[in-house]
Scaffold this active site. Structure first.
Site, PDB file in Angstrom:
ATOM      1  N   HIS A  93       2.632  -4.573   1.318  1.00 15.25           N
ATOM      2  CA  HIS A  93       1.934  -4.688  -0.111  1.00 15.25           C
ATOM      3  C   HIS A  93       1.694  -6.056  -0.297  1.00 15.25           C
ATOM      4  O   HIS A  93       2.416  -6.793   0.212  1.00 15.25           O
ATOM      5  CB  HIS A  93       2.926  -4.080  -1.110  1.00 15.25           C
ATOM      6  CG  HIS A  93       2.264  -3.887  -2.280  1.00 15.25           C
ATOM      7  ND1 HIS A  93       1.934  -4.880  -3.230  1.00 15.25           N
ATOM      8  CD2 HIS A  93       1.696  -2.815  -2.894  1.00 15.25           C
ATOM      9  CE1 HIS A  93       1.370  -4.394  -4.128  1.00 15.25           C
ATOM     10  NE2 HIS A  93       0.935  -3.107  -3.869  1.00 15.25           N
ATOM     11  N   GLU A 165      -5.945  -1.758  -0.213  1.00 13.46           N
ATOM     12  CA  GLU A 165      -5.651  -2.266  -1.519  1.00 13.46           C
ATOM     13  C   GLU A 165      -6.400  -3.419  -1.608  1.00 13.46           C
ATOM     14  O   GLU A 165      -5.639  -4.588  -1.395  1.00 13.46           O
ATOM     15  CB  GLU A 165      -4.333  -2.228  -2.020  1.00 13.46           C
ATOM     16  CG  GLU A 165      -3.482  -1.115  -1.790  1.00 13.46           C
ATOM     17  CD  GLU A 165      -2.227  -0.927  -2.782  1.00 13.46           C
ATOM     18  OE1 GLU A 165      -2.193   0.005  -3.628  1.00 13.46           O
ATOM     19  OE2 GLU A 165      -1.508  -1.860  -2.713  1.00 13.46           O
TER      20      GLU A 165
HETATM   21  P1  13P Z   1      -2.355  -1.019  -9.873  1.00 14.43           P
HETATM   22  O1  13P Z   1      -2.631   0.474  -9.746  1.00 14.43           O
HETATM   23  O2  13P Z   1      -1.338  -1.269 -11.215  1.00 14.43           O
HETATM   24  O3  13P Z   1      -3.721  -1.708  -9.879  1.00 14.43           O
HETATM   25  O4  13P Z   1      -1.382  -1.227  -8.688  1.00 14.43           O
HETATM   26  C1  13P Z   1      -1.844  -0.875  -7.249  1.00 14.43           C
HETATM   27  C2  13P Z   1      -0.862  -1.142  -6.310  1.00 14.43           C
HETATM   28  O5  13P Z   1      -0.713  -2.374  -5.972  1.00 14.43           O
HETATM   29  C3  13P Z   1      -0.309   0.030  -5.876  1.00 14.43           C
HETATM   30  O6  13P Z   1       0.673  -0.233  -4.673  1.00 14.43           O
END
Ligand code: 13P
Length: 249
Positions: A93, A165
Site C-alpha cells: 500500500h 491506487e
Molecule cells: P480512500 O478510499 O480513503 O481514498 O482510500 C483508498 C485506499 O487507500 C484503500 O486502500
C-alpha cells in the site's frame, strides 16, 4: 466475480470492529445471494476476534505482512501467523511505501511470504502527484510491476490481485476520472497480457482512491476494473452496504 475490499487502515477499536462485522453479517444473511468477493481488512490486532464471528459471505484480509518468515523482527507479524486468520493480504500500500520506506525488494519478499503460506496478495501500485504531473506515470507503474510482481513465476503471478491506487486520489475525496482509470487498467492488463497471454484475464485488477457509493457503479463499468479497494467509505457499515448493493446493478 467483482471484489470489494474494505481497508480500514488504522481505524476502529475491537468493539467498533465487532459491531461493524455483526451488522454486515446480518445484512448479508438477509440477501438472497452474494455473487461477489467481499473482504474486510481490519487492524491485525482484531483478526482473531473477527475471525470467530466470520460468516461465509465475506472474508478477512491483513493490511500488511512481514517480509521474513520468523525470527528477531520486533513488532512484525509473519505470513505463517496471519494464515491462521486470513486468505488475503494487502501488500505495498502506498502508505506502507511512504511511511515505512517499503521498497521493491522488501515488497517482493512480502509477496513471496504470502504465496508460501497460501495467502493471496492484493498488490498495490500507483503513481504520486509529481509523477502524474510530469506525465511519467506509465513508466512508474511499469517499474512498480517489473521490480516486484513480475519477478514471480507464472503460477504464482496468477495467484495475485493487483490494485491500482493513484496516490493523489487516496483520501482526497476525488477519485481518478473514468478516462484515467480506464487508461491505467488497460495498461496494467496489457503488461500482464504480454507475459501470460489470455490467462492474464484471471488476475483481478482493482481500483482504489476515493471510491464511494456515488462513483462505485461508474468505475465498475470501466474495462478491466474487477473491483474496488475502499478506504474511508468502508468505515461506515451502512455506506459500505450501499456500495455492496451497487455491485449487483
Ligand atoms: P480512500 O478510499 O480513503 O481514498 O482510500 C483508498 C485506499 O487507500 C484503500 O486502500
Amino acid at each position: 466475480m467483482t471484489y470489494i475490499i474494505a481497508n480500514w487502515k488504522m481505524n476502529k477499536t475491537a468493539r467498533e470492529a465487532v459491531k461493524f462485522i455483526d451488522a454486515l453479517t446480518d445484512y448479508l444473511n438477509n440477501k438472497k445471494s452474494i455473487s461477489h468477493h467481499i473482504l474486510i481488512a481490519p487492524s491485525t490486532i482484531h483478526l482473531p476476534i473477527l475471525s470467530k464471528s466470520l460468516s461465509k459471505s465475506f472474508n478477512l484480509a491483513a493490511q500488511n505482512i512481514a517480509f521474513k518468515d520468523a525470527g528477531a523482527y520486533t513488532g512484525e507479524v509473519s505470513a505463517k501467523m496471519l494464515s491462521e486468520y486470513v486468505q488475503y493480504s494487502i501488500v505495498g500500500h502506498s502508505e506502507r511505501r511512504c511511511y515505512f520506506n517499503e521498497d521493491h525488494q522488501i515488497l517482493y519478499q512480502k509477496l513471496v511470504m504470502c504465496l508460501q503460506h497460501n495467502i493471496t496478495p492484493i498488490f498495490c501500485i500507483g503513481e504520486n502527484k509529481n509523477d502524474r504531473d510530469a506525465n511519467n506515470y506509465l513508466t512508474i507503474i511499469r517499474q512498480q510491476l517489473n521490480e516486484t510482481l513480475m519477478l514471480l513465476d507464472d503460477d504464482d503471478l496468477l495467484k495475485t490481485i493487483v490494485a491500482y491506487e493513484p496516490v493523489w486520489a487516496i483520501g482526497s475525496g476525488n477519485a481518478a476520472s473514468l478516462d484515467q482509470i480506464s487508461e491505467l487498467h488497460t495498461y496494467i492488463r496489457s503488461i500482464l497480457f504480454q507475459r501470460l497471454g489470455e490467462k492474464s484475464n484471471d488476475i483481478p485488477i482493482l481500483y482504489g482512491g476515493s471510491c464511494n457509493s456515488s462513483n462505485t457503479q461508474s468505475i465498475l463499468t470501466q474495462n478491466n476494473v474487477d473491483g474496488l479497494l475502499v478506504g474511508g467509505a468502508s468505515l461506515d457499515v451502512v455506506h459500505f452496504q450501499k456500495m455492496i448493493d451497487m455491485l449487483d446493478v
